[in-house]
Design a protein around this motif. Structure first.
Motif, PDB file in Angstrom:
ATOM      1  N   SER A  40       0.839  -1.210   0.000  1.00  0.00           N
ATOM      2  CA  SER A  40       0.000   0.000   0.000  1.00  0.00           C
ATOM      3  C   SER A  40       0.868   1.251   0.000  1.00  0.00           C
ATOM      4  N   TRP A  41       2.012   1.226   0.665  1.00  0.00           N
ATOM      5  CA  TRP A  41       2.923   2.373   0.638  1.00  0.00           C
ATOM      6  C   TRP A  41       3.499   2.564  -0.754  1.00  0.00           C
ATOM      7  N   LEU A  42       3.878   1.455  -1.405  1.00  0.00           N
ATOM      8  CA  LEU A  42       4.450   1.562  -2.750  1.00  0.00           C
ATOM      9  C   LEU A  42       3.424   2.044  -3.767  1.00  0.00           C
ATOM     10  N   MET A  43       2.179   1.638  -3.583  1.00  0.00           N
ATOM     11  CA  MET A  43       1.140   1.997  -4.543  1.00  0.00           C
ATOM     12  C   MET A  43       0.587   3.405  -4.310  1.00  0.00           C
ATOM     13  N   SER A  44       0.936   4.021  -3.198  1.00  0.00           N
ATOM     14  CA  SER A  44       0.473   5.380  -2.899  1.00  0.00           C
ATOM     15  C   SER A  44       1.489   6.389  -3.419  1.00  0.00           C
ATOM     16  N   HIS A  45       0.985   7.552  -3.762  1.00  0.00           N
ATOM     17  CA  HIS A  45       1.884   8.642  -4.146  1.00  0.00           C
ATOM     18  C   HIS A  45       2.637   9.058  -2.881  1.00  0.00           C
ATOM     19  N   GLU A  58      11.383   5.347   2.601  1.00  0.00           N
ATOM     20  CA  GLU A  58      12.638   5.819   2.018  1.00  0.00           C
ATOM     21  C   GLU A  58      13.842   5.115   2.628  1.00  0.00           C
ATOM     22  N   GLU A  59      13.694   4.625   3.864  1.00  0.00           N
ATOM     23  CA  GLU A  59      14.771   3.846   4.474  1.00  0.00           C
ATOM     24  C   GLU A  59      14.758   2.396   3.982  1.00  0.00           C
ATOM     25  N   LEU A  60      13.573   1.856   3.724  1.00  0.00           N
ATOM     26  CA  LEU A  60      13.461   0.460   3.310  1.00  0.00           C
ATOM     27  C   LEU A  60      13.876   0.228   1.859  1.00  0.00           C
ATOM     28  N   ILE A  61      13.517   1.131   0.979  1.00  0.00           N
ATOM     29  CA  ILE A  61      13.739   0.922  -0.457  1.00  0.00           C
ATOM     30  C   ILE A  61      15.217   0.713  -0.802  1.00  0.00           C
ATOM     31  N   ALA A  71       9.968  -0.428  -6.761  1.00  0.00           N
ATOM     32  CA  ALA A  71       9.443   0.915  -6.484  1.00  0.00           C
ATOM     33  C   ALA A  71       9.628   1.830  -7.687  1.00  0.00           C
ATOM     34  N   THR A  72      10.765   1.714  -8.341  1.00  0.00           N
ATOM     35  CA  THR A  72      11.013   2.538  -9.529  1.00  0.00           C
ATOM     36  C   THR A  72      10.029   2.210 -10.636  1.00  0.00           C
ATOM     37  N   ARG A  73       9.822   0.924 -10.906  1.00  0.00           N
ATOM     38  CA  ARG A  73       8.905   0.519 -11.983  1.00  0.00           C
ATOM     39  C   ARG A  73       7.464   0.896 -11.664  1.00  0.00           C
ATOM     40  N   VAL A  74       7.065   0.751 -10.406  1.00  0.00           N
ATOM     41  CA  VAL A  74       5.692   1.108 -10.023  1.00  0.00           C
ATOM     42  C   VAL A  74       5.476   2.608 -10.204  1.00  0.00           C
ATOM     43  N   ARG A  75       6.443   3.401  -9.804  1.00  0.00           N
ATOM     44  CA  ARG A  75       6.311   4.860  -9.954  1.00  0.00           C
ATOM     45  C   ARG A  75       6.332   5.281 -11.416  1.00  0.00           C
ATOM     46  N   GLU A  76       7.137   4.585 -12.238  1.00  0.00           N
ATOM     47  CA  GLU A  76       7.137   4.884 -13.672  1.00  0.00           C
ATOM     48  C   GLU A  76       5.783   4.556 -14.295  1.00  0.00           C
ATOM     49  N   PHE A  77       5.207   3.415 -13.911  1.00  0.00           N
ATOM     50  CA  PHE A  77       3.904   3.045 -14.465  1.00  0.00           C
ATOM     51  C   PHE A  77       2.825   4.016 -13.987  1.00  0.00           C
ATOM     52  N   ALA A  78       2.923   4.456 -12.738  1.00  0.00           N
ATOM     53  CA  ALA A  78       1.957   5.436 -12.230  1.00  0.00           C
ATOM     54  C   ALA A  78       2.042   6.742 -13.018  1.00  0.00           C
ATOM     55  N   ALA A  79       3.251   7.146 -13.385  1.00  0.00           N
ATOM     56  CA  ALA A  79       3.411   8.357 -14.203  1.00  0.00           C
ATOM     57  C   ALA A  79       2.816   8.152 -15.591  1.00  0.00           C
ATOM     58  N   ILE A  80       3.026   6.978 -16.182  1.00  0.00           N
ATOM     59  CA  ILE A  80       2.433   6.673 -17.492  1.00  0.00           C
ATOM     60  C   ILE A  80       0.913   6.711 -17.391  1.00  0.00           C
TER      61      ILE A  80
END
Length: 161
Positions: A40-45, A58-61, A71-80
């Motif tokens: 849920s943290w990764l899927m949230s902005h 930010e400490e775990l990643i 995390a990088t791929r999820v954020r890239e897909f969220a931007a797309i």
């Protein structure tokens, strides 16, 4: 410990102190989040997360290379998704395939099964949301009226809603 903190003004009971210590609030090391909470943290902005959870994430990643890539791929897909950049989907899929993330590999296979529709959904400004709302409302009315009245009353309720 109780005597020491009572000298400093603590007025609570010993049981309250024990419960506080057992909950891990006094423990400086953070307990790792459950997989569901981490997802849920990764899927949230990141801006939508409370500050303490954002810091924890930010400490775990950086601690795990797979989590960093995920995390990088999820954020890239969220931007797309949010910026309607369907033309970037092919590049994103090829990048995900280069990573060692089996869960995302199965996700990309699902995207490629109906690639044209996915690209259209990520590019075009149209939405079928209003139609889905209407469909859900009709199904609700149908379930409410099942076995109680005939088609004429159902039709009347649907036309009035």
């Amino acid at each position: 410990m109780l005597a020491e903190i009572r000298e400093r003004g603590y007025t609570g009971s010993a049981n309250l102190l024990v419960r506080y210590l057992n909950q891990g609030r006094a423990d400086p090391d953070r307990t790792p989040p459950s997989p569901r909470r981490l997802v849920s943290w990764l899927m949230s902005h990141p801006d939508d997360l409370p500050a303490h959870r954002r810091r924890h994430l930010e400490e775990l990643i950086p601690a795990c290379p797979h989590l960093t890539a995920l995390a990088t791929r999820v954020r890239e897909f969220a931007a797309i998704l949010t910026q309607r950049r369907g033309h970037d989907l092919d590049d994103w899929i090829s990048t995900v395939r280069a990573d060692d993330l089996p869960a995302l590999h199965s996700f990309t296979l699902g995207l490629e099964k109906d690639k044209q529709a996915v690209i259209a959904g990520l590019t075009l400004p149209y939405s079928n949301g209003p139609m889905e709302v209407t469909n859900t409302k009709v199904k609700l009315l149908k379930r409410q009226m099942y076995g109680r009245a005939g088609f004429a009353l159902l039709r009347h309720r649907i036309l009035l809603s």
